[in-house]
Scaffold this active site. Structure first.
Site, PDB file in Angstrom:
ATOM      1  CG  ASP A   8      -2.122   1.061   1.209  1.00 18.48           C
ATOM      2  OD1 ASP A   8      -2.098   1.640   0.102  1.00 18.48           O
ATOM      3  OD2 ASP A   8      -2.989   1.053   2.031  1.00 18.48           O
ATOM      4  CG  ASP A 102      -3.419   3.890  -3.756  1.00 18.19           C
ATOM      5  OD1 ASP A 102      -4.055   2.903  -4.111  1.00 18.19           O
ATOM      6  OD2 ASP A 102      -3.533   4.796  -2.772  1.00 18.19           O
ATOM      7  CD  GLU A 103      -5.429  -0.667  -1.653  1.00 16.21           C
ATOM      8  OE1 GLU A 103      -5.022  -1.527  -0.563  1.00 16.21           O
ATOM      9  OE2 GLU A 103      -6.459  -0.075  -1.594  1.00 16.21           O
TER      10      GLU A 103
END
Length: 354
Positions: A8, A102-103
């Site tokens: 993350d 983003d993850e």
């Protein structure tokens, strides 16, 4: 036993802006627009200390943090950085499931480097992300997706946390259910009313009880309370729809309250559309009544929905005809389907629906 990593990125959009503009470093930053209808797309950790968070109306964020600096989003840049990060993941395993820009989940049980320790892989990846993008990432390592996700939240920002098979059940039992992935505010509030505040409380309820009160989510809650999650990491997952829904704390009977409840859902879906460069032609409204029966209403247009305002207009066309409502509304949801990608040349403002 699988070896799962959840990566993350830390305050991703805001961190990219601080990376590219040294004057923003160490200052409270919000990605978005300060206008009355603006919404925070991301907040730096300096801003989060004041209670600013994503999806918050800009006026509320500014009130919480008068020194907050707003910067316009650059989703083309965020997507480019995300591709850099995905390329790093691909050097370790083909089993990568992106959840957003983003993850992502990585299954490294078998990996290209022949490394036995998932923690070693996670640290290597974090180091490479820092070296190649000048950004930080947090990582969670465990034996299933649920626990890996929970682990990545434990040492943010820029940290690593491991939950072993030996400690998994105890970790879950001690954790407040409001922090569980998959338990939203309304569900957490309902659990509290039922006397469920920790993983241990959740584990003490049998499957029949959880199914009675939480429907299809009941089995999921039953198993995660025991540290069990059999979901596999799914690479190249093809998204067929984008949706958001929320359960009201009290049944809704009037149109104005329903409109107010629908606004943040529209914003959430549109935020994903902008971040991912995806648009949809079909919009579906889901209404769950107080007696748990539900209806859906859909509208398909010729060209992809181009703005949050257009999405709001279609939502109004779908919502208004159900009033006066025959019974109380328990839940509202909105979904976009018939998805397609768009180029980076047109990026409309992230904004609250009128």
């Amino acid at each position: 036993m699988r070896k799962i990593i959840h990566i993350d990125m830390d305050a991703f959009y805001a961190s990219v802006e601080q990376r590219d503009n040294p004057e923003l470093r160490g200052k409270p930053v919000a990605v978005g627009y300060p206008e009355a209808r603006g919404v925070v797309a991301a907040a730096s950790y300096e801003a989060r200390k004041f209670g600013v968070h994503s999806a918050m109306p800009s006026v509320t964020a500014k009130r919480k943090c008068p020194e907050l600096i707003f910067v316009p989003h650059r989703f083309d840049v965020y997507r480019a950085v995300s591709r850099q990060i995905q390329a790093i993941f691909a050097e370790y395993t083909p089993l990568v499931e992106p959840l957003s820009l983003d993850e992502a989940y990585l299954d490294v049980t078998e990996n290209f480097r022949g490394l036995k320790l998932a923690t070693e892989i996670a640290e290597e990846i974090r180091g490479r992300i820092r070296a190649e993008t000048h950004l930080t990432a947090s990582a969670g390592v465990s034996y299933n997706k649920f626990l890996a996700k929970m682990a990545s939240d434990q040492r943010k920002p820029d940290g690593l946390f491991v939950i072993t098979p030996k400690h998994g059940p105890d970790f879950v039992q001690a954790l407040p259910v409001k922090k569980f992935h998959g338990v939203g505010p309304a569900t957490a509030e309902k659990m509290k009313r039922l006397g469920i505040e920790t993983g241990a409380d959740l584990k003490s309820r049998d499957l029949a009880f959880l199914q009675q009160h939480f429907g299809k989510s009941g089995p999921y809650f039953y198993w995660i309370a025991r540290g069990i999650d059999e979901r596999k990491v799914k690479p190249d997952r093809i998204r067929k729809s984008i949706g958001a829904e929320d359960t009201f704390r009290e049944d809704v009977h009037d149109l104005e309250t329903a409109r107010a409840g629908l606004k943040p859902l529209i914003d959430k879906v549109w935020h994903y559309c902008e971040a991912s460069g995806i648009r949809g032609k079909t919009m579906t409204l889901k209404v769950k009544w107080a007696d748990f029966t539900q209806i859906t209403r859909s509208k398909t247009i010729v060209a992809p929905i181009a703005s949050v305002a257009e999405m709001s207009e279609i939502a109004e066309l779908l919502l208004s005809p159900i009033f006066p409502a025959p019974k109380g509304i328990r839940l509202l949801g909105v979904t976009l389907s018939s998805l397609d990608t768009v180029d980076d040349r047109s990026e409309p403002q992230l904004a609250l629906a009128l």
